[in-house]
Write an enzyme that holds these catalytic residues in place. Structure first.
Site, PDB file in Angstrom:
ATOM      1  CB  CYS A   1       0.295   1.818   4.051  1.00  0.00           C
ATOM      2  SG  CYS A   1      -1.423   1.303   3.944  1.00  0.00           S
TER       3      CYS A   1
ATOM      4  CB  CYS B   1      -0.909  -0.044   1.228  1.00  0.00           C
ATOM      5  SG  CYS B   1      -1.799   1.467   1.570  1.00  0.00           S
TER       6      CYS B   1
END
Length: 112
Positions: A37, A34
């Site tokens: 993230c 991600c």
């Protein structure tokens, strides 16, 4: 777990690290793949160091522990959840700028 570091939680440790903690806990639900993230991870680590002794910071890898994500209503990452006295008190979904995350933590700490 030493203060000031981001602990990795799994099904076996989530209860002790988060739900049974004596103070507030910031939980970062994320995954290695991600990109948003990865943008938030350094800020989360910085929060752990800045609020050492006042805030525990925990990371949950949603790929490795999808059950935890499901249990805690995480359907989009990054998802940052703040727990106090074992209860969820705040949630922020998506990559947020550092000032927003600092405000989140400050708000929870001020609420006591």
């Amino acid at each position: 777990m030493p203060d000031g570091v981001v602990a990795e939680a799994d099904e076996a440790t989530f209860g002790t690290l988060v739900l049974e903690a004596s103070g507030p806990v910031l939980v970062a639900f994320s995954a290695e793949w991600c990109v948003p993230c990865r943008l938030v991870d350094p800020v989360v680590a910085e929060l752990a160091a800045t609020y050492r002794g006042r805030l525990r910071v925990v990371r949950v890898d949603t790929d490795a522990h999808p059950g935890l994500a499901t249990t805690h209503g995480v359907d989009s990452i990054p998802s940052l959840q703040v727990f106090a006295a074992g209860s969820l008190v705040r949630t922020v979904v998506g990559a947020q700028p550092k000032p927003e995350l600092v405000a989140l933590v400050e708000g929870v700490l001020a609420a006591g």
